[in-house]
Design an enzyme around this catalytic site. Structure first.
Site, PDB file in Angstrom:
ATOM      1  N   ALA A 245      88.920  -5.021   2.422  1.00  0.00           N
ATOM      2  CA  ALA A 245      88.783  -5.940   1.297  1.00  0.00           C
ATOM      3  C   ALA A 245      88.179  -5.179   0.142  1.00  0.00           C
ATOM      4  O   ALA A 245      87.435  -4.224   0.323  1.00  0.00           O
ATOM      5  CB  ALA A 245      87.901  -7.116   1.676  1.00  0.00           C
ATOM      6  N   LYS A 246      88.530  -5.675  -1.058  1.00  0.00           N
ATOM      7  CA  LYS A 246      88.034  -5.008  -2.256  1.00  0.00           C
ATOM      8  C   LYS A 246      86.512  -4.967  -2.275  1.00  0.00           C
ATOM      9  O   LYS A 246      85.898  -4.005  -2.651  1.00  0.00           O
ATOM     10  CB  LYS A 246      88.511  -5.780  -3.485  1.00  0.00           C
ATOM     11  CG  LYS A 246      89.875  -5.384  -3.941  1.00  0.00           C
ATOM     12  CD  LYS A 246      90.359  -6.313  -5.016  1.00  0.00           C
ATOM     13  CE  LYS A 246      91.460  -7.178  -4.463  1.00  0.00           C
ATOM     14  NZ  LYS A 246      92.026  -8.136  -5.350  1.00  0.00           N
TER      15      LYS A 246
END
Ligand code: GLU
Length: 272
Positions: A245-246
């Site tokens: 995930a970012k």
């Protein structure tokens, strides 16, 4: 894959693409279907044009080309509004004035309501009261009355090429928001609207969106839109076994490229 299939890759430009996006993009492209690119940028607070430009460039660097011109959702708010109006005209939407805090305390007070779902506080608000609050400018979202919607459609299901057949349970998510306080429309509405408009016959995306599809099937049935086939693929995981995930600073395609990796190496890291 039936002949004439159409699929799409539909990223939201909220940051730079990472390997998880590359996996999803390559998965869609490698289905062999005609493959569209759609920029899902309705959330003006989180999306930025420079990320949209960067993702197009990163995907091209990776060797991905798209069929047709990319659709940019933020240019089509009027179309989504028409769908909202159609649902509202059938009495399937209601305004919700609750804050996050209101919802959390209502859930805490009502045993048996799943913590992530909305307990229905504003569903029974008298029409006059709702209209007066809207007239005085109270911030509100529009929620789908899921029980009423299901009464209109009957039970729903869909076929997933990876996960198998699935019976939809949209009620498990409560009355979902179709227009947010800060954004005139929501992901659920735009994605189903556009898949229908663009003739998408195969929706590929990560399995984290499997439950969202229960809502999408409901919207499709309400609007008389065709039911696509689905393929919810597994997410690629980071070295810690958690999804990339970012926010976890997963390596972006850009960082990998700057570090000297070639497109074929990055495609391999993304599982292709
Ligand atoms: N825009 C969504 C996302 O970036 C994906 C939409 C979809 O595949 O349906 O998570």
């Amino acid at each position: 894959m039936p002949a004439g299939s159409v699929t799409r890759f539909a990223p939201s430009p909220t940051g730079l693409l990472h390997l998880g996006h590359a996996h999803a993009a390559l998965f869609a492209r490698r289905t062999g279907a005609r493959c569209l690119l759609r920029i899902e940028d309705i959330d003006a607070g989180r999306c930025r044009p420079e990320f949209a430009a960067a993702l197009i460039e990163d995907l091209a660097w990776l060797g991905l080309e798209w069929d047709g011109t990319p659709r940019v959702q933020s240019r089509h708010f009027i179309d989504y509004r028409r769908t909202l109006d159609a649902l509202a005209g059938r009495g399937l939407l209601y305004p919700c004035f609750c804050t996050r805090g209101d919802i959390a305390s209502a859930i805490a007070a009502q045993h048996g309501v799943p913590a992530h779902s909305y307990p229905g506080t504003c569903r029974g608000m008298p029409r006059g009261e709702a209209e007066a609050r809207i007239a005085r400018g109270d911030a509100h979202a529009l929620r789908l009355d899921v029980a009423r919607a299901l009464a209109a459609t009957g039970p729903l299901a869909f076929t997933d090429l990876i996960q198998g057949p699935r019976r939809c349970a949209p009620e498990a998510q409560g009355d979902v928001v179709l227009a947010r306080k800060d954004t005139p429309v929501s992901y659920h509405l735009c994605v189903t609207h556009d898949d229908a408009l663009q003739g998408v016959t195969l929706v590929t995306r990560g399995e984290d969106l499997l439950e969202a599809t229960d809502i999408h099937r409901l919207l499709q049935a309400l609007m008389g839109w065709p039911e696509p086939l689905y393929a919810h693929h597994a997410l690629i995981l980071g070295p810690d076994g958690k999804r990339l995930a970012k926010r976890d600073r997963a390596p972006t395609l850009r960082a990998l490229r700057t570090a000297g990796h070639r497109p074929d190496e990055v495609r391999a890291m993304a599982g292709f």
